[in-house]
Design a protein around this motif. Structure first.
Motif, mmCIF file in Angstrom:
data_model
loop_
_atom_site.group_PDB
_atom_site.id
_atom_site.type_symbol
_atom_site.label_atom_id
_atom_site.label_comp_id
_atom_site.label_asym_id
_atom_site.label_seq_id
_atom_site.Cartn_x
_atom_site.Cartn_y
_atom_site.Cartn_z
ATOM 1 N N GLU A 172 0.823 -1.358 0.029
ATOM 2 C CA GLU A 172 0.025 -0.098 -0.055
ATOM 3 C C GLU A 172 0.837 1.271 -0.115
ATOM 4 N N ALA A 173 1.979 1.209 0.768
ATOM 5 C CA ALA A 173 2.749 2.421 0.689
ATOM 6 C C ALA A 173 3.495 2.616 -0.682
ATOM 7 N N GLY A 174 3.681 1.427 -1.715
ATOM 8 C CA GLY A 174 3.932 1.778 -2.799
ATOM 9 C C GLY A 174 3.000 2.350 -3.812
ATOM 10 N N ALA A 175 1.708 1.793 -3.296
ATOM 11 C CA ALA A 175 0.658 2.276 -4.308
ATOM 12 C C ALA A 175 0.475 3.870 -3.879
ATOM 13 N N ASP A 176 0.531 4.220 -2.671
ATOM 14 C CA ASP A 176 0.549 5.583 -2.324
ATOM 15 C C ASP A 176 1.673 6.442 -3.124
ATOM 16 N N LEU A 177 2.567 6.067 -3.157
ATOM 17 C CA LEU A 177 3.703 6.679 -3.876
ATOM 18 C C LEU A 177 3.487 6.767 -5.290
ATOM 19 N N LEU A 178 2.808 5.839 -6.092
ATOM 20 C CA LEU A 178 2.423 6.006 -7.305
ATOM 21 C C LEU A 178 1.245 6.905 -7.467
ATOM 22 N N ILE A 179 0.377 6.882 -6.500
ATOM 23 C CA ILE A 179 -0.851 7.917 -6.541
ATOM 24 C C ILE A 179 -0.027 9.309 -6.274
#
Length: 256
Positions: A172-179
């Motif tokens: 989820e942290a990685g997804a947040d950075l992509l966002i």
């Protein structure tokens, strides 16, 4: 969980949140300079939004965890203090933050939504660091899993110990950075026209959260029929965005 420095104990989660806030402020400073906003006004907007977010996140946590709260102990200061220290629900924070922005607009007479549309990437940036803190602490843990990147806790007071778990917090942290990257690209692309970056953020995060919830294992947050509380909220958020519509007239940046 954390580390002890001299006589001080530093909790991983709290430390990562502080690092995340600092990263968010750094990004905010860059955006302020780029779009010629008044940084003092940003601080006011962030303060109201942050306070509302904290209250909302705690309120929703207490609401979904109500059946686990010992009502007979609510007169005990130590028990109430323990409840207040831990447990936050992100969607409650998002709703509370929006209410905080409304209060800020009413009291401070600032063009709150112009600021919010521009600084929205700071939110998933802070959230990403928070999720790393979750991974180090053991909260918001994933399903049993023994593949690549599996996490094993040995001394967590939250996650099951000595069990290989899916690294949902890191994902989820990685997804947040992509966002964050997606929002920045969108904002800079739309800098000379009206845009709806808040709606874009809500759509992206709600979609990611809905999918990732299937990989969460801490179901004490509440579940109804086929989905968890957060999944129902994700569907509601997406529905609101669809109804509200990306065709709605957005805001323009100061100085345009």
């Amino acid at each position: 969980m954390g580390i002890k420095i001299g006589d001080f104990f530093v909790a991983y989660y709290g430390a990562l949140i502080i690092v995340g806030v600092m990263a968010g402020l750094l990004l905010a400073g860059i955006l302020t300079k780029k779009f010629h906003f008044i940084f003092d006004d940003f601080i006011l907007v962030a303060a109201f939004g942050g306070l509302g977010g904290m209250v909302g996140a705690k309120f929703l946590y207490l609401l979904v965890s109500w059946d686990q709260i010992d009502i007979s102990r609510l007169t005990e200061l130590s028990y109430v203090s323990e409840l207040m220290r831990g447990g936050f629900v992100f969607y409650g924070g998002l709703a509370g933050g929006i209410l905080g922005l409304m209060v800020c607009k009413k009291i401070c007479r600032i063009s709150v939504w112009k600021y919010a549309e521009t600084y929205i990437p700071c939110l998933p940036l802070v959230h990403a660091f928070g999720r790393i803190g979750c991974a180090l602490t053991g909260c918001c843990y994933g399903i049993p899993y023994d593949g690549i990147g599996a996490i094993v806790y040995h001394h967590s007071i939250i996650a099951p110990n000595n069990t290989t778990l899916f690294p949902i917090q890191v994902v989820e942290a990685g997804a947040d950075l992509l966002i964050v990257v997606s929002l920045l690209v969108y904002i800079f692309k739309k800098r000379k026209s009206q845009q709806n970056s808040i709606l874009l953020y809500c759509t992206l995060y709600a979609s990611v959260r809905f999918v990732l919830e299937f990989l969460r294992y801490d179901l004490d947050r509440g579940q109804f029929l086929w989905f968890s509380t957060s999944q129902w909220i994700s569907l509601a958020v997406i529905g609101i965005v669809v109804i509200y519509g990306f065709g709605k007239k957005g805001v323009t940046y100061a100085g345009q």
